[in-house]
Write an enzyme that holds these catalytic residues in place. Structure first.
Site, PDB file in Angstrom:
ATOM      1  N   GLU A 125       9.401 -20.821  60.859  1.00  4.12           N
ATOM      2  CA  GLU A 125      10.864 -20.735  60.714  1.00  4.12           C
ATOM      3  C   GLU A 125      11.462 -22.125  60.511  1.00  4.12           C
ATOM      4  OE1 GLU A 125      11.866 -16.721  63.319  1.00  4.12           O
ATOM      5  OE2 GLU A 125      11.691 -18.622  64.364  1.00  4.12           O
ATOM      6  N   GLY A 139      12.222 -11.370  63.180  1.00  3.54           N
ATOM      7  CA  GLY A 139      12.930 -10.764  64.307  1.00  3.54           C
ATOM      8  C   GLY A 139      13.676  -9.530  63.851  1.00  3.54           C
TER       9      GLY A 139
HETATM   10  C1  5RP Z   1      11.543 -15.381  66.035  1.00  3.69           C
HETATM   11  C2  5RP Z   1      12.943 -15.803  66.218  1.00  3.69           C
HETATM   12  C3  5RP Z   1      13.991 -14.745  66.090  1.00  3.69           C
HETATM   13  O1  5RP Z   1      14.836 -15.092  65.049  1.00  3.69           O
HETATM   14  C4  5RP Z   1      14.755 -14.660  67.375  1.00  3.69           C
HETATM   15  O2  5RP Z   1      13.829 -14.374  68.418  1.00  3.69           O
HETATM   16  C5  5RP Z   1      15.836 -13.573  67.335  1.00  3.69           C
HETATM   17  O3  5RP Z   1      15.276 -12.298  67.187  1.00  3.69           O
HETATM   18  P1  5RP Z   1      16.169 -10.978  67.230  1.00  3.69           P
HETATM   19  O4  5RP Z   1      16.982 -10.934  65.981  1.00  3.69           O
HETATM   20  O5  5RP Z   1      15.151  -9.856  67.295  1.00  3.69           O
HETATM   21  O6  5RP Z   1      17.009 -11.048  68.472  1.00  3.69           O
HETATM   22  O7  5RP Z   1      13.275 -16.945  66.423  1.00  3.69           O
HETATM   23  O8  5RP Z   1      10.645 -16.449  66.246  1.00  3.69           O
END
Ligand code: 5RP
Length: 225
Positions: A104, A28
């Site tokens: 994750e 992300g």
């Molecule tokens: C990806 C995730 C990311 O950590 C989550 O979507 C947050 O992303 P960002 O830092 O771009 O807001 O879980 O699968």
């Protein structure tokens, strides 16, 4: 959150990284700041190895010079730094809007310490009140799982990207389940995981030890008691 604030949050997480550590690399935009800053530290002499949570994080880590390892060589991760889509007061999470939830979760569960980096818009009183719950399913089971989730309430939709079903790094589909506020995240996480054909869900109950929250007044650290 502005990009600079995301970077500030990543820098606070970076303070916990020491030479010799195995580091889990989240996915992300916020986690990407962390990977870039970690790469800069590696170029200045920090000795760490990383385990990425997605193909995208793998590519970024390689690009910025973070050496990578695997679970065969390093079955235990010292610290993982990742983002989240919702954070509850108990530090339970919803993750996976970026589509990397399964890797994750594997990386988080193999970690001694999980640090989550978010902006204050991600804080909610109850998980599920704002975002969907991502659920990764094997393609064969997608209609069965859709029907099962909807029998429990809400609506489940196959995630799309560019007008086509989004395919995860693991070759699976993601159902975005609009559930509404969750009363017992750990119980719902177990129930979803119990469905044959589900690989995992984006509910991460009891996984984070620390959440770094970036806001207009700076960063604060929430620690699990
Ligand atoms: C990806 C995730 C990311 O950590 C989550 O979507 C947050 O992303 P960002 O830092 O771009 O807001 O879980 O699968």
């Amino acid at each position: 959150m502005s990009d600079e604030l995301k970077r500030q949050a990543a820098l606070v997480a970076l303070e916990e990284i020491r030479s010799g550590m195995v580091v889990g690399l989240g996915t992300g935009s916020t986690a990407s700041h962390f990977i870039r800053e970690l790469g800069a530290m590696v170029r200045s002499g920090l000795k760490v190895v990383g385990i990425p949570t997605s193909e995208a994080s793998h590519r970024l880590a390689a690009e910025v010079g973070v050496p990578l390892t695997d679970f065969k060589t390093n079955p235990k991760i010292d610290v993982t730094v990742d983002g989240a889509d919702e954070v509850s007061p108990e530090l339970d999470l919803i993750k996976g809007l970026g589509g990397a939830l399964v890797r994750e979760k594997v990386v988080a569960h193999a970690s001694r310490r999980v640090i989550i980096v978010v902006d204050d818009s991600k804080l909610v009183d109850r998980l599920g009140s704002r975002t969907v719950i991502p659920v990764e399913v094997i393609p064969l089971a997608v209609d069965l799982i859709t029907a099962q989730l909807e029998s429990w309430g809400g609506q489940a939709r196959i995630r799309e990207k560019d007008g086509k079903p989004f395919v995860s790094d693991n070759g699976n589909l993601i159902l975005d389940w609009k559930h509404g506020a969750i009363s017992d995240p750990a119980e719902l996480e177990r129930r979803i995981k119990g469905l044959t054909g589900v690989v995992d869900s984006g509910i991460f109950a009891g996984v984070a030890q620390c959440v770094i929250v970036a806001g207009s007044l700076g960063c604060r650290k929430l620690e699990k008691p």
